[in-house]
Structures are given as structure tokens and as C-alpha cells.
Design a protein around this motif. Structure first.
Motif, mmCIF file in Angstrom:
data_model
loop_
_atom_site.group_PDB
_atom_site.id
_atom_site.type_symbol
_atom_site.label_atom_id
_atom_site.label_comp_id
_atom_site.label_asym_id
_atom_site.label_seq_id
_atom_site.Cartn_x
_atom_site.Cartn_y
_atom_site.Cartn_z
ATOM 1 N N ASP A 3 -68.173 -18.151 84.519
ATOM 2 C CA ASP A 3 -67.912 -18.065 83.161
ATOM 3 C C ASP A 3 -68.564 -16.706 82.390
ATOM 4 N N LEU A 4 -69.441 -16.066 83.080
ATOM 5 C CA LEU A 4 -70.063 -14.774 82.520
ATOM 6 C C LEU A 4 -69.777 -13.609 83.115
ATOM 7 N N ILE A 5 -68.861 -13.406 84.062
ATOM 8 C CA ILE A 5 -68.377 -12.167 84.532
ATOM 9 C C ILE A 5 -67.389 -11.584 83.673
ATOM 10 N N THR A 6 -67.929 -10.170 83.403
ATOM 11 C CA THR A 6 -67.318 -9.173 82.621
ATOM 12 C C THR A 6 -66.852 -8.035 83.559
ATOM 13 N N PRO A 7 -66.307 -7.320 82.966
ATOM 14 C CA PRO A 7 -66.013 -6.080 83.559
ATOM 15 C C PRO A 7 -67.242 -5.110 83.969
ATOM 16 N N ARG A 8 -68.524 -5.372 83.287
ATOM 17 C CA ARG A 8 -69.413 -4.843 83.725
ATOM 18 C C ARG A 8 -70.557 -5.254 84.657
ATOM 19 N N THR A 9 -70.022 -6.549 85.077
ATOM 20 C CA THR A 9 -70.819 -7.294 86.157
ATOM 21 C C THR A 9 -70.645 -6.650 87.543
ATOM 22 N N VAL A 10 -71.663 -6.562 88.246
ATOM 23 C CA VAL A 10 -71.767 -5.631 89.446
ATOM 24 C C VAL A 10 -72.269 -6.668 90.428
ATOM 25 N N GLY A 11 -73.024 -7.799 90.193
ATOM 26 C CA GLY A 11 -73.691 -8.644 91.279
ATOM 27 C C GLY A 11 -73.942 -9.840 90.608
ATOM 28 N N ILE A 12 -74.473 -10.854 91.577
ATOM 29 C CA ILE A 12 -75.259 -12.138 91.202
ATOM 30 C C ILE A 12 -76.450 -12.196 91.897
ATOM 31 N N PRO A 39 -82.280 -24.497 98.109
ATOM 32 C CA PRO A 39 -81.130 -23.319 98.392
ATOM 33 C C PRO A 39 -80.030 -23.782 97.370
ATOM 34 N N ALA A 40 -79.566 -22.557 96.935
ATOM 35 C CA ALA A 40 -78.118 -22.587 95.910
ATOM 36 C C ALA A 40 -77.134 -22.821 96.527
ATOM 37 N N ASP A 41 -75.936 -22.918 95.902
ATOM 38 C CA ASP A 41 -74.701 -23.398 96.498
ATOM 39 C C ASP A 41 -73.928 -22.195 96.804
ATOM 40 N N TYR A 42 -74.347 -21.576 98.199
ATOM 41 C CA TYR A 42 -73.896 -20.180 98.552
ATOM 42 C C TYR A 42 -72.386 -20.095 98.959
ATOM 43 N N THR A 43 -71.725 -21.220 99.335
ATOM 44 C CA THR A 43 -70.229 -21.373 99.615
ATOM 45 C C THR A 43 -69.545 -21.049 98.525
ATOM 46 N N GLU A 44 -69.989 -21.752 97.134
ATOM 47 C CA GLU A 44 -69.135 -21.258 96.141
ATOM 48 C C GLU A 44 -69.422 -19.897 95.342
ATOM 49 N N LEU A 45 -70.734 -19.457 95.720
ATOM 50 C CA LEU A 45 -71.193 -18.274 94.978
ATOM 51 C C LEU A 45 -70.304 -17.137 95.674
ATOM 52 N N GLN A 46 -70.509 -17.117 96.967
ATOM 53 C CA GLN A 46 -69.874 -16.139 97.684
ATOM 54 C C GLN A 46 -68.205 -16.156 97.621
ATOM 55 N N ALA A 47 -67.786 -17.092 97.194
ATOM 56 C CA ALA A 47 -66.189 -17.185 96.998
ATOM 57 C C ALA A 47 -66.202 -16.462 95.828
ATOM 58 N N ILE A 48 -66.882 -16.672 94.587
ATOM 59 C CA ILE A 48 -66.804 -15.971 93.466
ATOM 60 C C ILE A 48 -67.133 -14.588 93.695
ATOM 61 N N ALA A 49 -68.171 -14.224 94.222
ATOM 62 C CA ALA A 49 -68.617 -12.651 94.444
ATOM 63 C C ALA A 49 -67.389 -11.996 95.230
ATOM 64 N N ASP A 50 -66.706 -12.493 96.171
ATOM 65 C CA ASP A 50 -65.748 -12.065 96.837
ATOM 66 C C ASP A 50 -64.458 -11.926 95.978
ATOM 67 N N ARG A 51 -64.243 -12.879 95.157
ATOM 68 C CA ARG A 51 -62.877 -12.711 94.426
ATOM 69 C C ARG A 51 -63.084 -11.702 93.497
ATOM 70 N N GLY A 61 -65.212 -9.008 93.570
ATOM 71 C CA GLY A 61 -65.977 -7.663 94.339
ATOM 72 C C GLY A 61 -67.312 -7.361 93.807
ATOM 73 N N LEU A 62 -68.016 -8.564 93.769
ATOM 74 C CA LEU A 62 -69.623 -8.441 93.430
ATOM 75 C C LEU A 62 -70.468 -8.522 94.740
#
Length: 385
Positions: free
Chosen positions: A116-125, A134-146, A148-149
Motif C-alpha cells: 500500500d505504501l509503494i510510490t514512484p519514488r520507492t526504491v526498496g524495502i 523472520p519476516a514473510d520473505y516469500t510475499e515480500l520478494q514477490a512485491i519487490a520483484d513486481r 522492481g525494488l
């Protein structure tokens, strides 16, 4: 009564012997033989492209921002609940930290909040393995890949934890570890940057030593090497003294984590019937490093009064961890209600590998008594859920 400390590093004769070897070698400074050996040990343990031993997890996060090219005007989404080093690392390079709320059960960054927080200025997480979970890396990686973060793992508290069968510290393209005195493996202070891409490790290693590289290596060159500074660098090196201690600690990590897990299990058993607090839970797809054991007090319990009473009995306790978005330094625009609620109600109690069963019993007795004493009269009488 004998004091029971909140934290205690498990350092002993084997670590002392390793330090004595460094003294005898004549090279106690950073990036020497012991530092190189530690980095090789970390590469092998985590299966990464490179590992850089540094002075703290905070410096590892700073170097990560630099190596990934984060700059002024960029936004980096960071977990709100946890020590706020990732947010500070973003500020170091002129970027804006954007705080994502956390899950109420694991206290780790909520993937939906991130999305919900991703904007055109977002570069990473930057995800945080909160106090060893540990956090939820499967879901987080999918968001990052989608989008380009980049995805960075702040595994400061999680050495020895696992997620879906993989080690914390190897769950993202870059991970940062801490070896602070509170951690499962400790040299008092210290950290490491783990990178899948060796180029990131090379960049971080150079910047961590004023931009001129290892003085130890330069000293072994025949002739007169003249360093050339091409980048702004920092003094972020880990001493060979600390590196030697960590080699021993990492060899002992399974033993030390087994002790912590046994203490967590004892707390869970003894506190299971206490209605005025909620205990931590661990999802079946991951294991906890138990850097910290946090309980969540009922809303009707006076946390400050509980802490005062427990501390009067010589037992260490403290807040759980930080809700970064409420800290004035960040001037945050986001609201993170779950994180804010946890920040107001959680209490950390003694957790380290040196705790004895009778000490755990004493902690539980003091905590339970204090919680019941300082609950609101309505809640204490069972009139509120």
C-alpha cells in the motif's frame, strides 16, 4: 536477592583463548587474518557471494544503502516495529524512510502495508526479523520483484533463526547481522553485511575502510603501495579481536540457541494460564532466535508500574522495542496502529543462554504478581475481556 539481568553475553574461556591468539599475532586491528577468516566462515555458513565484517549492524545497513545506490529523493519502506537503524540508514544517504505497519501476531513487517505504501519514488524495502522472528520473505520478494525494488533483510536479532527451511541472513539479496552483546552470537559490538552479489560486498568492504582497502593487505605487498581514494569512505571495520571472538561464537551457535529455545519454552509453559498477558507465537514455517522474549500486557495493566515492581526485585525488564514512526527524529507521516499498540503494551523480560530454570521461575512469579497487582479493578475482577 541475586540480580537477574535482562541480557547477558555467553562469553568464556574459548573466546578468551581466541583473543590471546590475536594478541600474540601482533594484528588486533580490522581486516586482518582473523577478519578474513570470519568472513570466509560467514560465506560458507550462509552460502552467499560475499560477507563483510563491520563494526555494527547499523554500519552494515548504511553501507548497504550506499552500495545499492540509494540517494536523496528516494523512498525506502522500512518495518516500523524494531530498532530504528534501517530508517536511520536511509536518512544517512538523504533518502526518506517510509514506515510500514506490522503483523499483530509475529510483529514483523506486514506485506500488505508494504504494498500500500509503494510510490514512484520507492526504491526498496528493508524487512526486520523482529527480535529474532523472520519476516514473510516469500510475499515480500514477490512485491519487490513486481515493482522492481530491492529487498534487504535486517537480521540483526535473528542469527540462527530459519524461514521455510532457510537461514535468516540468507533470505534477501543483502542481509545485515548484529553481534551486539544481546545477540545469540556476540563479540560485544559488531556486525556483518552478507550479499548474494560479490560486487556489493566489494563496494561495502572498500567503503568500510576509508575507501583505501585493507591496510593489512597493503603491508604485505613488496614495494611501496600508494592508496588512491576514489570514494568517500568510513571507518566501519571490525577489529580482529572481535572477529576471533565471533569465530568461536558462531561455532557455538546451535548450543546457545538451544538454551534460549528451552528458556522460551519454559516461559510459555509457566505463563500459559496468565490471562492478563499474551505470549509470543511462532508460525510453523519458521523458527525464532529468541534474542528477546516479549509479552504483551492487557490494555488495563499499568506497564510502568509492573516494570517498576519487577525491577525492584532485581529482575531486568524493558520496553519491547521501538515504534519508529512516533519518534520525533523521523517526522513520519504514516500511522502504524498495530506497531503503536505493541510499543505501548509490550514488555521484554530476561532472555539469554545463561538463565537457569529457577531464575525463570522467579521471573515468572514476579511478573505474574506485578501484572495482577497493577491491572485495572474491572479487568482484575474478570469484568472485561
Amino acid at each position: 536477592m541475586e540480580p537477574i539481568s535482562l541480557v547477558h553475553a555467553s562469553l568464556g574461556e574459548r573466546e578468551l583463548a581466541a583473543v590471546a591468539e590475536v594478541f600474540a599475532s601482533g594484528w588486533p586491528s580490522g581486516q586482518g587474518p582473523r577478519g578474513k577468516a570470519l568472513e570466509a566462515q560467514l560465506v560458507q555458513k550462509y552460502g552467499v557471494g560475499d560477507a563483510v565484517a563491520v563494526s555494527s549492524c547499523g554500519t552494515a545497513l548504511h553501507l548497504t544503502m550506499l552500495a545499492l545506490g540509494v540517494k536523496k529523493g528516494d523512498e525506502v519502506i522500512v518495518a516500523d516495529y524494531g530498532f530504528p537503524a534501517p530508517a536511520q540508514a536511509a536518512l544517512y544517504v538523504g533518502a526518506t524512510p517510509v514506515f510500514a505497519d506490522v503483523r499483530p501476531d509475529t510483529y514483523t513487517i506486514d506485506p500488505q502495508s508494504v504494498a500500500d505504501l509503494i510510490t514512484p519514488r520507492t526504491v526498496g524495502i528493508v524487512a526486520v526479523d523482529t527480535v529474532g522472528m523472520p519476516a514473510d520473505y516469500t510475499e515480500l520478494q514477490a512485491i519487490a520483484d513486481r515493482h522492481g525494488l530491492f529487498l534487504v533483510e535486517d537480521a540483526a536479532c535473528a542469527v540462527g533463526a530459519t524461514y521455510q527451511g532457510r537461514q535468516a541472513g540468507a533470505l534477501a539479496e543483502v542481509a545485515c547481522l548484529s553481534f551486539h552483546g544481546r545477540k545469540g552470537a556476540s563479540s560485544g559490538e559488531g556486525g556483518a553485511l552478507l550479499a548474494r552479489d560479490p560486487a556489493i560486498g566489494k563496494d561495502a568492504r572498500l567503503r568500510s575502510s576509508f575507501g583505501i582497502g585493507s591496510i593489512f593487505d597493503l603491508g604485505n605487498i613488496v614495494g611501496l603501495p600508494i592508496p588512491t581514494l576514489t570514494e568517500v569512505g568510513y571507518n566501519f571495520k571490525l577489529s580482529d579481536i572481535a572477529a576471533a571472538i565471533l569465530q568461536v561464537q558462531l561455532a557455538r551457535i546451535d548450543e546457545l540457541l538451544e538454551r534460549r529455545a528451552a528458556i522460551a519454552a519454559q516461559y510459555a509453559e509457566l505463563l500459559a494460564g496468565e490471562e492478563l498477558l499474551t505470549l509470543p507465537t511462532v508460525p510453523p514455517d519458521r523458527t525464532h532466535a529468541w534474542q528477546t522474549y516479549m509479552v504483551t500486557l492487557d490494555a488495563g495493566v499499568d506497564r510502568a508500574a509492573v516494570a517498576t515492581e519487577v525491577r525492584r526485585q532485581g529482575i531486568g525488564c524493558a520496553i519491547g522495542t521501538f515504534a519508529a514512526h512516533v519518534q520525533p527524529v523521523f517526522q513520519a507521516q504514516q500511522k502504524c496502529p498495530v506497531s503503536a499498540d505493541l510499543f505501548a503494551r509490550q514488555l521484554s523480560i530476561p532472555m539469554h543462554a545463561e538463565l537457569r530454570p529457577n531464575q525463570v521461575e522467579r521471573v515468572v512469579e514476579a511478573l505474574s504478581s506485578a501484572v495482577r497487582t497493577h491491572a485495572s479493578s474491572t479487568r482484575a475482577l474478570g469484568g472485561a475481556a
